[in-house]
Design a protein around this motif. Structure first.
Motif, PDB file in Angstrom:
ATOM      1  N   GLY A 190       0.813  -1.216   0.000  1.00  0.00           N
ATOM      2  CA  GLY A 190       0.000   0.000   0.000  1.00  0.00           C
ATOM      3  C   GLY A 190       0.841   1.257   0.000  1.00  0.00           C
ATOM      4  N   THR A 191       0.472   2.233  -0.812  1.00  0.00           N
ATOM      5  CA  THR A 191       1.177   3.515  -0.861  1.00  0.00           C
ATOM      6  C   THR A 191       0.443   4.537  -0.002  1.00  0.00           C
ATOM      7  OG1 THR A 191      -0.047   4.165  -2.855  1.00  0.00           O
ATOM      8  CG2 THR A 191       2.087   3.056  -3.160  1.00  0.00           C
ATOM      9  N   LEU A 192       1.197   5.506   0.529  1.00  0.00           N
ATOM     10  CA  LEU A 192       0.646   6.500   1.463  1.00  0.00           C
ATOM     11  C   LEU A 192       0.774   7.904   0.890  1.00  0.00           C
ATOM     12  CD1 LEU A 192       2.193   5.053   4.752  1.00  0.00           C
ATOM     13  CD2 LEU A 192      -0.135   4.727   3.907  1.00  0.00           C
ATOM     14  N   GLU A 193       0.392   8.069  -0.373  1.00  0.00           N
ATOM     15  CA  GLU A 193       0.550   9.355  -1.037  1.00  0.00           C
ATOM     16  C   GLU A 193      -0.398  10.417  -0.485  1.00  0.00           C
ATOM     17  OE1 GLU A 193      -0.088   8.471  -5.098  1.00  0.00           O
ATOM     18  OE2 GLU A 193       1.848   7.454  -5.386  1.00  0.00           O
ATOM     19  N   ASP A 194      -1.551  10.015   0.041  1.00  0.00           N
ATOM     20  CA  ASP A 194      -2.563  10.981   0.474  1.00  0.00           C
ATOM     21  C   ASP A 194      -2.612  11.158   1.985  1.00  0.00           C
ATOM     22  OD1 ASP A 194      -3.419   8.427   0.893  1.00  0.00           O
ATOM     23  OD2 ASP A 194      -5.515   8.815   0.382  1.00  0.00           O
ATOM     24  N   VAL A 195      -1.629  10.625   2.703  1.00  0.00           N
ATOM     25  CA  VAL A 195      -1.616  10.752   4.163  1.00  0.00           C
ATOM     26  C   VAL A 195      -0.184  10.890   4.634  1.00  0.00           C
ATOM     27  CG1 VAL A 195      -1.568   8.236   4.467  1.00  0.00           C
ATOM     28  CG2 VAL A 195      -2.396   9.699   6.323  1.00  0.00           C
ATOM     29  N   ASP A 196       0.034  11.757   5.632  1.00  0.00           N
ATOM     30  CA  ASP A 196       1.372  11.985   6.175  1.00  0.00           C
ATOM     31  C   ASP A 196       1.528  11.226   7.486  1.00  0.00           C
ATOM     32  OD1 ASP A 196       2.005  13.689   4.075  1.00  0.00           O
ATOM     33  OD2 ASP A 196       1.306  15.474   5.142  1.00  0.00           O
ATOM     34  N   ILE A 197       2.399  10.233   7.487  1.00  0.00           N
ATOM     35  CA  ILE A 197       2.667   9.437   8.681  1.00  0.00           C
ATOM     36  C   ILE A 197       4.178   9.393   8.899  1.00  0.00           C
ATOM     37  CG2 ILE A 197       2.492   7.157   9.747  1.00  0.00           C
ATOM     38  CD1 ILE A 197      -0.069   6.720   8.190  1.00  0.00           C
ATOM     39  N   TYR A 198       4.597   9.701  10.118  1.00  0.00           N
ATOM     40  CA  TYR A 198       6.021   9.772  10.422  1.00  0.00           C
ATOM     41  C   TYR A 198       6.366   8.751  11.510  1.00  0.00           C
ATOM     42  CZ  TYR A 198       5.558  14.199   7.940  1.00  0.00           C
ATOM     43  OH  TYR A 198       5.284  15.150   6.995  1.00  0.00           O
ATOM     44  N   ILE A 199       7.591   8.242  11.470  1.00  0.00           N
ATOM     45  CA  ILE A 199       8.057   7.277  12.463  1.00  0.00           C
ATOM     46  C   ILE A 199       9.436   7.674  12.963  1.00  0.00           C
ATOM     47  CG2 ILE A 199       6.746   5.375  11.435  1.00  0.00           C
ATOM     48  CD1 ILE A 199       9.419   4.388  10.236  1.00  0.00           C
ATOM     49  N   GLN A 200       9.763   7.185  14.145  1.00  0.00           N
ATOM     50  CA  GLN A 200      11.118   7.358  14.666  1.00  0.00           C
ATOM     51  C   GLN A 200      12.079   6.472  13.877  1.00  0.00           C
ATOM     52  OE1 GLN A 200      12.189   9.475  16.865  1.00  0.00           O
ATOM     53  NE2 GLN A 200      10.208  10.263  17.597  1.00  0.00           N
ATOM     54  N   PRO A 201      13.288   6.938  13.605  1.00  0.00           N
ATOM     55  CA  PRO A 201      14.246   6.109  12.845  1.00  0.00           C
ATOM     56  C   PRO A 201      14.546   4.803  13.577  1.00  0.00           C
ATOM     57  CG  PRO A 201      15.010   8.379  13.029  1.00  0.00           C
ATOM     58  CD  PRO A 201      13.851   8.250  13.961  1.00  0.00           C
ATOM     59  N   PRO A 202      14.656   3.691  12.862  1.00  0.00           N
ATOM     60  CA  PRO A 202      15.035   2.426  13.505  1.00  0.00           C
ATOM     61  C   PRO A 202      16.431   2.520  14.112  1.00  0.00           C
ATOM     62  CG  PRO A 202      14.209   2.071  11.274  1.00  0.00           C
ATOM     63  CD  PRO A 202      14.416   3.537  11.421  1.00  0.00           C
ATOM     64  N   ALA A 203      16.718   1.613  15.030  1.00  0.00           N
ATOM     65  CA  ALA A 203      18.038   1.585  15.665  1.00  0.00           C
ATOM     66  C   ALA A 203      19.127   1.407  14.612  1.00  0.00           C
ATOM     67  CB  ALA A 203      18.097   0.454  16.682  1.00  0.00           C
ATOM     68  N   ARG A 204      20.208   2.131  14.779  1.00  0.00           N
ATOM     69  CA  ARG A 204      21.390   2.075  13.913  1.00  0.00           C
ATOM     70  C   ARG A 204      21.134   2.605  12.509  1.00  0.00           C
ATOM     71  NH1 ARG A 204      21.415  -2.594  16.816  1.00  0.00           N
ATOM     72  NH2 ARG A 204      20.508  -3.788  15.096  1.00  0.00           N
ATOM     73  N   TYR A 205      19.998   3.305  12.314  1.00  0.00           N
ATOM     74  CA  TYR A 205      19.755   3.928  11.016  1.00  0.00           C
ATOM     75  C   TYR A 205      20.377   5.316  11.017  1.00  0.00           C
ATOM     76  CZ  TYR A 205      17.284   5.724   6.917  1.00  0.00           C
ATOM     77  OH  TYR A 205      16.974   6.280   5.696  1.00  0.00           O
ATOM     78  N   ALA A 206      21.132   5.617   9.988  1.00  0.00           N
ATOM     79  CA  ALA A 206      21.835   6.903   9.920  1.00  0.00           C
ATOM     80  C   ALA A 206      20.847   8.029   9.652  1.00  0.00           C
ATOM     81  CB  ALA A 206      22.900   6.857   8.827  1.00  0.00           C
ATOM     82  N   CYS A 207      20.477   8.742  10.694  1.00  0.00           N
ATOM     83  CA  CYS A 207      19.503   9.829  10.584  1.00  0.00           C
ATOM     84  C   CYS A 207      19.927  10.942  11.550  1.00  0.00           C
ATOM     85  CB  CYS A 207      18.108   9.328  10.925  1.00  0.00           C
ATOM     86  SG  CYS A 207      16.797  10.556  10.687  1.00  0.00           S
ATOM     87  N   PRO A 208      19.972  12.196  11.108  1.00  0.00           N
ATOM     88  CA  PRO A 208      20.387  13.288  12.000  1.00  0.00           C
ATOM     89  C   PRO A 208      19.498  13.386  13.230  1.00  0.00           C
ATOM     90  CG  PRO A 208      20.289  14.015   9.704  1.00  0.00           C
ATOM     91  CD  PRO A 208      19.655  12.668   9.749  1.00  0.00           C
TER      92      PRO A 208
END
Length: 250
Positions: free
Chosen positions: A31-49
């Motif tokens: 399923g694609t989420l083009e019409d809804v904005d959903i955010y998550i915390q980065p997974p462990a050890r994922y390179a994210c500022p």
């Protein structure tokens, strides 16, 4: 939806249709989420500022929108490939394929193919097994699937005997698992499992929250049985369900 499936199984027996089963691998991730904005915390050890989150572009399991978005993908595929919905809920799709000549001049037989959907489980009915093979090749271009003969479907063991034009449903495993779960495996069977003229006076003592949850689960499970293979208990179970909300302390 169980009614639609039972009708199709009855038609399959009467018309001697071929039956197949398909399961989509990791279905809800399509399923694609083009019409809804959903955010998550980065997974462990994922390179994210630090201080950033990730926006989902695809559905994941556990997301409330995942089943709906997956169904939208499947619905779009069926419409784009010439199928028509047979019911308002768009859980049954069908296509009538006419006979035609191939480039070599020989006639390629057509026929009818019907698909019944329940989440990521599919049943297929056709009077020409080549239509299912064509469907499977097309469908695999969009989804990763497992397919084969019908054995188990939504807790039902399905036995098909085309030589006798017979399709049988059996929920013995489901029933035994339920009886074992609620500690009634050794209970004696009765023809009609209820008292005559059931009323609130038969409720006995009120249940606590845990007991009420178990009772609710039992009623839901036997309602499911009544909808599929045990219509003989449907009335008794509907009577019991009338008292679900009255059995817990206020």
């Amino acid at each position: 939806q169980s009614r639609d499936n039972r009708i199709l199984l009855s038609l399959a027996a009467a018309q001697n249709w071929h039956m197949f089963q398909t399961d989509i691998v990791q279905a809800f991730l399509h399923g694609t989420l083009e019409d809804v904005d959903i955010y998550i915390q980065p997974p462990a050890r994922y390179a994210c500022p630090d201080g950033y989150v990730l926006k989902l572009r695809k559905a994941v399991y556990g997301l409330h929108q995942a089943p709906v978005k997956f169904k939208q993908e499947v619905t779009a595929w069926f419409r784009d490939n010439g199928y028509r919905p047979a019911n308002d809920s768009e859980t049954v799709w069908m296509k009538k394929v006419p006979e035609k000549r191939n480039p070599m001049g020989s006639i390629v037989s057509g026929g009818l193919i019907v698909h019944a959907l329940y989440a990521d489980d599919f049943l297929h009915f056709t009077d020409n097994p080549m239509l299912y093979q064509m469907f499977k090749e097309q469908f695999r271009q969009k989804f990763d699937i497992k397919s084969g003969s019908v054995t188990m479907y939504l807790g039902n063991r399905v036995t098909v005997d085309r030589s006798k034009q017979n399709v049988a449903l059996d929920q013995t495993d489901f029933i035994n698992e339920l009886l074992d779960k609620i500690g009634m495996k050794e209970s004696a069977p009765v023809q009609t499992p209820m008292v005559a003229r059931l009323s609130a006076a038969n409720a006995g003592e009120k249940l606590d929250a845990k007991e009420h949850e178990l009772y609710h689960t039992i009623v839901g499970s036997v309602l499911y049985l009544g909808c599929w293979s045990r219509p003989d208990i449907a009335f008794a179970v509907s009577e019991l369900s009338r008292f679900v909300l009255s059995l817990i302390h206020i």
